[in-house]
Design a protein around this motif. Structure first.
Motif, PDB file in Angstrom:
ATOM      1  N   MET A 148       0.767  -1.370   0.058  1.00 39.87           N
ATOM      2  CA  MET A 148       0.467  -0.417  -0.089  1.00 39.87           C
ATOM      3  C   MET A 148       1.015   1.501  -0.251  1.00 39.87           C
ATOM      4  SD  MET A 148      -2.767   0.789   2.857  1.00 39.87           S
ATOM      5  CE  MET A 148      -4.013  -0.268   2.321  1.00 39.87           C
ATOM      6  N   ALA A 149       0.442   2.109  -0.568  1.00 42.48           N
ATOM      7  CA  ALA A 149       1.116   4.033  -0.818  1.00 42.48           C
ATOM      8  C   ALA A 149       1.135   4.687   0.029  1.00 42.48           C
ATOM      9  CB  ALA A 149       0.413   4.061  -2.157  1.00 42.48           C
ATOM     10  N   HIS A 150       1.761   4.977   0.876  1.00 48.23           N
ATOM     11  CA  HIS A 150       2.052   5.856   1.952  1.00 48.23           C
ATOM     12  C   HIS A 150       1.641   7.622   1.179  1.00 48.23           C
ATOM     13  CE1 HIS A 150       4.581   3.265   4.420  1.00 48.23           C
ATOM     14  NE2 HIS A 150       5.530   3.316   3.039  1.00 48.23           N
ATOM     15  N   SER A 151       0.446   7.863   2.025  1.00 48.90           N
ATOM     16  CA  SER A 151       0.215   8.893   1.490  1.00 48.90           C
ATOM     17  C   SER A 151       0.876  10.603   2.239  1.00 48.90           C
ATOM     18  CB  SER A 151      -1.444   9.189   1.700  1.00 48.90           C
ATOM     19  OG  SER A 151      -1.925   9.320   3.724  1.00 48.90           O
ATOM     20  N   VAL A 152       1.397  10.945   1.216  1.00 54.72           N
ATOM     21  CA  VAL A 152       1.873  12.654   1.628  1.00 54.72           C
ATOM     22  C   VAL A 152       1.803  13.447   1.377  1.00 54.72           C
ATOM     23  CG1 VAL A 152       4.150  13.513   1.374  1.00 54.72           C
ATOM     24  CG2 VAL A 152       3.952  11.334   1.310  1.00 54.72           C
ATOM     25  N   PHE A 153       1.699  14.435   2.320  1.00 50.38           N
ATOM     26  CA  PHE A 153       1.198  16.416   1.865  1.00 50.38           C
ATOM     27  C   PHE A 153       2.101  17.233   2.570  1.00 50.38           C
ATOM     28  CE2 PHE A 153      -1.117  20.020   4.625  1.00 50.38           C
ATOM     29  CZ  PHE A 153      -1.582  20.567   2.602  1.00 50.38           C
ATOM     30  N   ILE A 154       2.226  17.915   1.463  1.00 50.00           N
ATOM     31  CA  ILE A 154       2.875  18.523   1.304  1.00 50.00           C
ATOM     32  C   ILE A 154       2.605  20.037   2.285  1.00 50.00           C
ATOM     33  CG2 ILE A 154       5.050  19.903   0.135  1.00 50.00           C
ATOM     34  CD1 ILE A 154       5.057  17.344  -1.882  1.00 50.00           C
ATOM     35  N   ASP A 155       2.061  20.435   2.728  1.00 46.08           N
ATOM     36  CA  ASP A 155       2.051  21.989   2.767  1.00 46.08           C
ATOM     37  C   ASP A 155       2.724  23.308   2.901  1.00 46.08           C
ATOM     38  OD1 ASP A 155      -0.081  23.386   4.123  1.00 46.08           O
ATOM     39  OD2 ASP A 155       0.622  23.171   6.437  1.00 46.08           O
ATOM     40  N   GLY A 156       2.511  23.897   2.257  1.00 51.75           N
ATOM     41  CA  GLY A 156       3.400  24.982   1.492  1.00 51.75           C
ATOM     42  C   GLY A 156       3.998  24.643  -0.337  1.00 51.75           C
ATOM     43  N   ALA A 157       3.402  23.851  -0.467  1.00 53.82           N
ATOM     44  CA  ALA A 157       3.787  22.870  -2.014  1.00 53.82           C
ATOM     45  C   ALA A 157       4.038  23.871  -3.118  1.00 53.82           C
ATOM     46  CB  ALA A 157       2.471  21.630  -2.613  1.00 53.82           C
ATOM     47  N   ALA A 158       3.413  24.754  -3.180  1.00 54.13           N
ATOM     48  CA  ALA A 158       3.988  26.240  -4.265  1.00 54.13           C
ATOM     49  C   ALA A 158       5.417  26.737  -4.114  1.00 54.13           C
ATOM     50  CB  ALA A 158       3.402  26.712  -4.490  1.00 54.13           C
ATOM     51  N   GLY A 159       5.671  26.717  -2.874  1.00 51.73           N
ATOM     52  CA  GLY A 159       7.194  27.195  -2.841  1.00 51.73           C
ATOM     53  C   GLY A 159       8.654  26.650  -3.119  1.00 51.73           C
ATOM     54  N   THR A 160       9.299  27.349  -3.295  1.00 53.87           N
ATOM     55  CA  THR A 160      10.329  26.104  -4.338  1.00 53.87           C
ATOM     56  C   THR A 160      11.098  25.261  -3.398  1.00 53.87           C
ATOM     57  OG1 THR A 160      11.262  28.660  -4.332  1.00 53.87           O
ATOM     58  CG2 THR A 160      12.968  26.728  -4.985  1.00 53.87           C
ATOM     59  N   THR A 161      10.872  25.111  -2.335  1.00 52.46           N
ATOM     60  CA  THR A 161      11.299  23.544  -1.556  1.00 52.46           C
ATOM     61  C   THR A 161      10.004  23.205  -1.803  1.00 52.46           C
ATOM     62  OG1 THR A 161      12.851  24.481  -0.009  1.00 52.46           O
ATOM     63  CG2 THR A 161      11.938  22.379   0.679  1.00 52.46           C
ATOM     64  N   GLY A 162       8.608  22.657  -1.537  1.00 54.00           N
ATOM     65  CA  GLY A 162       8.141  22.119  -2.192  1.00 54.00           C
ATOM     66  C   GLY A 162       7.788  21.841  -3.574  1.00 54.00           C
ATOM     67  N   LEU A 163       7.821  22.859  -4.151  1.00 51.10           N
ATOM     68  CA  LEU A 163       8.155  22.091  -6.016  1.00 51.10           C
ATOM     69  C   LEU A 163       9.024  21.117  -5.974  1.00 51.10           C
ATOM     70  CD1 LEU A 163       7.089  25.372  -7.719  1.00 51.10           C
ATOM     71  CD2 LEU A 163       5.732  23.773  -7.501  1.00 51.10           C
ATOM     72  N   GLU A 164      10.307  21.427  -5.797  1.00 54.83           N
ATOM     73  CA  GLU A 164      11.273  20.166  -6.005  1.00 54.83           C
ATOM     74  C   GLU A 164      11.140  18.979  -5.146  1.00 54.83           C
ATOM     75  OE1 GLU A 164      15.316  20.882  -6.311  1.00 54.83           O
ATOM     76  OE2 GLU A 164      14.721  22.895  -7.904  1.00 54.83           O
ATOM     77  N   ILE A 165      10.670  18.941  -4.275  1.00 53.94           N
ATOM     78  CA  ILE A 165      10.150  17.558  -3.195  1.00 53.94           C
ATOM     79  C   ILE A 165       9.220  16.802  -4.331  1.00 53.94           C
ATOM     80  CG2 ILE A 165       8.804  16.749  -1.164  1.00 53.94           C
ATOM     81  CD1 ILE A 165       9.958  19.098   0.260  1.00 53.94           C
ATOM     82  N   ALA A 166       8.409  17.926  -4.938  1.00 50.84           N
ATOM     83  CA  ALA A 166       7.057  17.237  -5.435  1.00 50.84           C
ATOM     84  C   ALA A 166       8.271  16.625  -7.060  1.00 50.84           C
ATOM     85  CB  ALA A 166       5.409  18.068  -5.902  1.00 50.84           C
TER      86      ALA A 166
END
Length: 307
Positions: free
Chosen positions: A1-19
């Motif tokens: 089963m896949a792990h669910s992940v929420f990036i809070d602040g996903a629109a910022g530079t760090t969040g975008l690169e994590i995604a």
């Protein structure tokens, strides 16, 4: 089963690169909020509590508030802000320094800062080994690409192309200093002299040391050998054995998640320059977050990384 992940602040530079690093990976399902909901506290609270893993890419106060919105003991958190880097109930997210088992078992992990990653990666193991004194008043010089300053600094550098060098933190007391002090095992705060250059990404962190004046300090060869031993087998941290005439940060640097360390010694062994090179958005931010996520999820720590 896949792990669910929420990036809070996903629109910022760090969040975008994590995604980007998580894209296409079947081990994870990303919980995404559209633009109309990503600043809605109710929607964020729901996502924070639904996720198996939360990665916070927020300013410090907002990161603290987000943690306070988690009302269960199941959701595990990686915080990319500086809010929890010396908090006693948070694991420090530098697995090569604190041990992978510490990260694997933690429910709260604080991602290291980009500059401290270079400084601690160099100095911490050498202080532990007794080859550098914990009591020394160290100085750290560092330059970074402008992406480390977030959207405002990116916009400033891209609008004003005449900026060649930006020194900052001139009043001292930079927020990275307590982290550098604590996790390098020092007794005195280092003088930290950061700067920004007109490159999007990339970072060089340097600690000059006058070995002949330091009590019980090792030779440059001793320091290099100790780092090689400490990081033996690491797929992310490399210790180079060359003595180059120059080290360059290039504006065309591609994303990379490695950390490269060097000990550059004087011919008579009395002085050395300890130098770390990394991508401030890689091992200095997003790459480190993904490495920690992989370890926490029981996966290959390098999955999705750019090595």
């Amino acid at each position: 089963m896949a792990h669910s992940v929420f990036i809070d602040g996903a629109a910022g530079t760090t969040g975008l690169e994590i995604a980007e690093r998580l894209a296409g990976r079947p081990e994870f399902d990303l919980i995404a909020l559209d633009d109309t909901r990503r600043k809605d506290d109710a929607a964020r609270a729901e996502a924070l509590n639904d996720a198996d893993f939360v990665i916070l890419c927020l300013p410090d106060d907002a990161a603290k508030a987000a943690v306070g919105m988690i009302a269960n003991d199941r959701t595990r958190v990686i915080d990319a802000s500086s809010a929890h880097r010396i908090a006693p109930d948070w694991a420090y997210g530098f697995p090569e320094i604190v041990g992978r088992e510490t990260i694997a078992s933690a429910s709260r992990v604080s991602n290291p800062g980009c500059y401290p990653t270079g400084f601690i990666g160099l100095v911490g193991p050498l202080v532990r080994a007794g080859l550098l004194p914990a009591q020394w008043p160290y100085v750290c010089h560092a330059v970074s690409g402008y992406s480390g300053g977030g959207k405002a600094l990116i916009a400033r550098f891209e609008a004003d192309t005449d900026i060649a060098f930006r020194a900052y933190g001139l009043a001292l007391g930079h927020k990275h200093v307590p982290e550098m002090l604590a996790h390098a095992g020092l007794t005195h705060e280092p003088i930290f002299a950061p700067a920004v250059v007109p490159a999007h990404r990339g970072m060089l962190v340097e600690v000059p040391v006058h070995l002949s004046m330091m009590p019980s300090a090792g030779s440059p060869d001793d320091l290099r050998a100790a780092l090689v031993s400490f990081y033996a087998g690491s797929p992310v941290v490399k210790v180079a054995d060359d003595q180059p005439d120059e080290l360059l940060l290039r504006g065309s640097m591609a994303p990379v998640d490695t950390l490269t360390l060097r000990v550059l010694g004087a011919g008579d062994g009395t002085q050395a320059r300890l130098v770390a090179m990394l991508d401030n958005l890689g091992k200095g931010a997003s790459g480190a977050a993904v490495q920690n996520l992989n370890i926490m999820a029981g996966l290959d720590e390098t999955a999705g990384l750019r090595l």
